[in-house]
Design a protein around this motif. Structure first.
Motif, PDB file in Angstrom:
ATOM      1  N   ASN A 245      38.348  42.379  32.715  1.00  0.00           N
ATOM      2  CA  ASN A 245      37.105  43.122  32.980  1.00  0.00           C
ATOM      3  C   ASN A 245      36.152  42.381  33.929  1.00  0.00           C
ATOM      4  N   SER A 246      36.667  41.462  34.715  1.00  0.00           N
ATOM      5  CA  SER A 246      35.835  40.802  35.731  1.00  0.00           C
ATOM      6  C   SER A 246      35.776  41.677  36.973  1.00  0.00           C
ATOM      7  N   LYS A 247      34.854  41.336  37.868  1.00  0.00           N
ATOM      8  CA  LYS A 247      34.670  42.135  39.075  1.00  0.00           C
ATOM      9  C   LYS A 247      34.221  41.229  40.203  1.00  0.00           C
ATOM     10  N   ILE A 248      34.983  41.198  41.310  1.00  0.00           N
ATOM     11  CA  ILE A 248      34.655  40.308  42.431  1.00  0.00           C
ATOM     12  C   ILE A 248      34.990  40.966  43.760  1.00  0.00           C
ATOM     13  N   SER A 249      34.373  40.429  44.804  1.00  0.00           N
ATOM     14  CA  SER A 249      34.697  40.779  46.179  1.00  0.00           C
ATOM     15  C   SER A 249      34.962  39.475  46.923  1.00  0.00           C
ATOM     16  N   TYR A 250      36.177  39.327  47.444  1.00  0.00           N
ATOM     17  CA  TYR A 250      36.627  38.058  48.024  1.00  0.00           C
ATOM     18  C   TYR A 250      37.019  38.270  49.477  1.00  0.00           C
ATOM     19  N   LEU A 251      36.580  37.359  50.324  1.00  0.00           N
ATOM     20  CA  LEU A 251      36.926  37.383  51.745  1.00  0.00           C
ATOM     21  C   LEU A 251      37.661  36.113  52.116  1.00  0.00           C
ATOM     22  N   GLU A 252      38.809  36.269  52.772  1.00  0.00           N
ATOM     23  CA  GLU A 252      39.631  35.119  53.160  1.00  0.00           C
ATOM     24  C   GLU A 252      39.848  35.124  54.667  1.00  0.00           C
ATOM     25  N   ARG A 253      39.732  33.927  55.250  1.00  0.00           N
ATOM     26  CA  ARG A 253      40.032  33.768  56.672  1.00  0.00           C
ATOM     27  C   ARG A 253      41.098  32.696  56.845  1.00  0.00           C
TER      28      ARG A 253
ATOM     29  N   ALA B 211      40.754  40.172  54.168  1.00  0.00           N
ATOM     30  CA  ALA B 211      41.274  38.992  54.874  1.00  0.00           C
ATOM     31  C   ALA B 211      41.320  39.260  56.369  1.00  0.00           C
ATOM     32  N   ILE B 212      41.060  38.205  57.115  1.00  0.00           N
ATOM     33  CA  ILE B 212      41.248  38.227  58.565  1.00  0.00           C
ATOM     34  C   ILE B 212      42.143  37.053  58.935  1.00  0.00           C
TER      35      ILE B 212
ATOM     36  N   ASP C   1      41.869  46.223  45.680  1.00  0.00           N
ATOM     37  CA  ASP C   1      41.716  46.916  46.959  1.00  0.00           C
ATOM     38  C   ASP C   1      41.878  45.876  48.062  1.00  0.00           C
ATOM     39  N   TRP C   2      42.989  45.972  48.787  1.00  0.00           N
ATOM     40  CA  TRP C   2      43.278  45.039  49.867  1.00  0.00           C
ATOM     41  C   TRP C   2      42.821  45.629  51.196  1.00  0.00           C
ATOM     42  N   ALA C   3      42.179  44.815  52.020  1.00  0.00           N
ATOM     43  CA  ALA C   3      41.851  45.188  53.398  1.00  0.00           C
ATOM     44  C   ALA C   3      42.163  43.979  54.267  1.00  0.00           C
ATOM     45  N   ILE C   4      43.243  44.066  55.050  1.00  0.00           N
ATOM     46  CA  ILE C   4      43.770  42.899  55.757  1.00  0.00           C
ATOM     47  C   ILE C   4      43.844  43.185  57.254  1.00  0.00           C
TER      48      ILE C   4
ATOM     49  N   VAL D 279      36.094  49.039  58.046  1.00  0.00           N
ATOM     50  CA  VAL D 279      34.930  49.388  57.220  1.00  0.00           C
ATOM     51  C   VAL D 279      35.025  48.841  55.808  1.00  0.00           C
ATOM     52  N   GLU D 280      36.230  48.423  55.384  1.00  0.00           N
ATOM     53  CA  GLU D 280      36.401  47.891  54.034  1.00  0.00           C
ATOM     54  C   GLU D 280      36.066  46.400  53.940  1.00  0.00           C
ATOM     55  N   ILE D 281      35.892  45.715  55.053  1.00  0.00           N
ATOM     56  CA  ILE D 281      35.532  44.301  55.024  1.00  0.00           C
ATOM     57  C   ILE D 281      34.120  44.172  54.461  1.00  0.00           C
ATOM     58  N   PRO D 282      33.906  43.340  53.415  1.00  0.00           N
ATOM     59  CA  PRO D 282      32.636  43.358  52.691  1.00  0.00           C
ATOM     60  C   PRO D 282      31.476  42.661  53.389  1.00  0.00           C
ATOM     61  N   VAL D 283      31.715  41.866  54.419  1.00  0.00           N
ATOM     62  CA  VAL D 283      30.653  41.105  55.070  1.00  0.00           C
ATOM     63  C   VAL D 283      30.471  41.622  56.497  1.00  0.00           C
ATOM     64  N   LYS D 284      29.241  42.051  56.811  1.00  0.00           N
ATOM     65  CA  LYS D 284      28.977  42.655  58.110  1.00  0.00           C
ATOM     66  C   LYS D 284      29.336  41.727  59.259  1.00  0.00           C
ATOM     67  N   GLU D 285      28.991  40.440  59.132  1.00  0.00           N
ATOM     68  CA  GLU D 285      29.276  39.493  60.210  1.00  0.00           C
ATOM     69  C   GLU D 285      30.764  39.408  60.500  1.00  0.00           C
TER      70      GLU D 285
END
Length: 420
Positions: free
Chosen positions: A177-185, A216-217, A241-244, A398-404
């Protein structure tokens, strides 16, 4: 001699006996195993590992940290961790984001339980090589019932001045029941031209009820030949939800897989890829439905420039007993050159009757009517073409969570298109 070097590496890092033994078993298997099957991609002559295990020297290509925000963040250059930041309130809740060997000391039982649980060390030659030779990594642990609203960033730079293999193991363990948004480069940094290999495995363990947004980028340089494996393992009612964005410059093969183990689990995989020059990129995106009423969706869009090659394999597999499962996929490729090559291969494997499944695939060039409309509004051909490409790839961007980072991905696309 190599086997002794692996043993020495384990001893230097005080690795537990289970991990040291697993490295040795994996090493013994490498020669007898086959490479993974990536349909219609000829990569068997690529150098995907040079048989050394070592750490990189401190790099001169270290980013400036003065402008960073206070989010949960980890930055590595080569094998070295150069920045680690955990807000106090998250540390008090038991959240951990640290390098792999530090995590072995902090949460040893969890690492032992979940390490290489979504992919087995003897599945194929590259999995065995990774298990034996990975030289760095990171672990993100989110305890049960913890929700983090701000994006979490894992930034992993490959030093372009170094030929040390970029072999990383990254684990995300999202508690119940955890909830996170993760960005990987994954990104090459610097102006060097050293040839290097990369073998990267990312495991995302989403326990029951966990909700993970994973963006991820990938921007590894033209001198890096890479194998990238991202695997999700989902419990009951869990979702990933994957956005790569696959924006590398060199030759790459990749596996992006989700195992829907739990009933009611849900995985959405959105992938955009851009190939240019003479590079070859082959991407397997797979969802396997084990749980009842599990849902897996694959959406892949790619653009090819110049003499590049891009292959999408979309694989949906519904296992016997997964009643009520749903597997859908769509792969589309836009070709901007007559000399480019592409494949979009939908594969459905259905072992259960009470299910829903479907697929779509297409390869084509820019629609002349779209171009005519845009140019009739005063745009030149190059600008019109860039707008069409951005719209085509926009479903993932549009699914990438960070605008920058969204802006960075768009800038990367613009840069590649401007070189034509």
């Amino acid at each position: 001699m190599t086997k002794e070097n692996i043993k020495l590496f384990s001893e230097m890092h005080a690795e537990p006996s289970w991990l040291a033994d697993l490295r040795q078993k994996a090493f013994d298997k490498i020669e007898s195993l086959e490479l993974p099957v990536i349909e219609r991609v000829k990569f068997h002559r690529w150098n995907l590992g040079d048989g050394t295990i070592k750490e990189s020297e401190p790099s001169a290509n270290v980013p400036d940290f003065t402008a960073l925000d206070n989010h949960l963040k980890l930055v590595q250059v080569g094998t070295q961790t150069v920045f680690e930041q955990t807000p106090v309130e998250l540390a008090e809740q038991g959240v951990i984001f640290t390098d792999f060997h530090s995590a072995l000391e902090e949460i040893p039982e969890l690492i032992e339980e979940f390490f290489m649980s979504s992919v087995k060390y003897d599945d194929d030659k590259l999995a065995a090589y990774h298990t034996a030779y990975f030289n760095s990594g990171a672990v993100l642990y989110i305890p049960d019932n913890v929700e983090i609203t701000e994006p979490i960033e894992g930034i992993f730079y490959q030093d372009s001045d170094s030929d040390v293999p970029f072999n990383k193991h990254i684990m995300i363990i999202a508690g119940k029941n955890s909830k996170i948004s993760y960005l990987e480069r994954l990104e090459s940094r610097g102006e060097g031209s050293a040839k290097a290999t990369a073998n990267i495995t990312v495991e995302v363990i989403a326990r029951s009820g966990a909700q993970v947004k994973f963006a991820a980028i990938d921007r590894l340089g033209e001198n890096v030949t890479a194998y990238i494996s991202r695997r999700g393992k989902l419990g009951n009612d869990a979702s990933i939800d994957w956005a790569i964005g696959v924006m590398n410059e060199g030759n790459v093969v990749a596996d992006f897989d989700s195992d829907l183990i739990g009933n009611g689990s849900h995985a959405d995989l959105k992938v955009v890829a851009l190939s240019s020059g003479r590079q070859v990129q082959g991407i397997d995106t797979r969802v396997t439905n084990y749980g009842c009423n599990s849902i897996g969706n694959i959406l892949q869009h790619g653009v090819i420039l110049e003499k590049a090659t891009l292959t999408f394999n979309g694989i949906g597999h519904i296992i016997k007993g997964a009643k009520g499962a749903d597997a859908q996929q769509e792969s589309r490729v836009l070709m901007l050159s007559d000399q480019a090559r592409s494949d979009a291969n939908p594969i459905l494997l259905i072992d259960e009757n009470d299910v829903t499944a479907g697929h779509a695939a297409s390869i084509g060039q820019v629609d002349p009517e779209d171009m005519y409309y845009l140019m009739s509004r005063g745009l030149d051909k190059a600008t019109a073409e860039r707008l069409v490409v951005r719209g085509f790839l926009g479903s993932v961007i549009v699914e990438i969570p960070v605008k920058e980072v969204r802006d960075e991905m768009i800038a990367t696309i613009e840069e590649k298109l401007s070189k034509r």
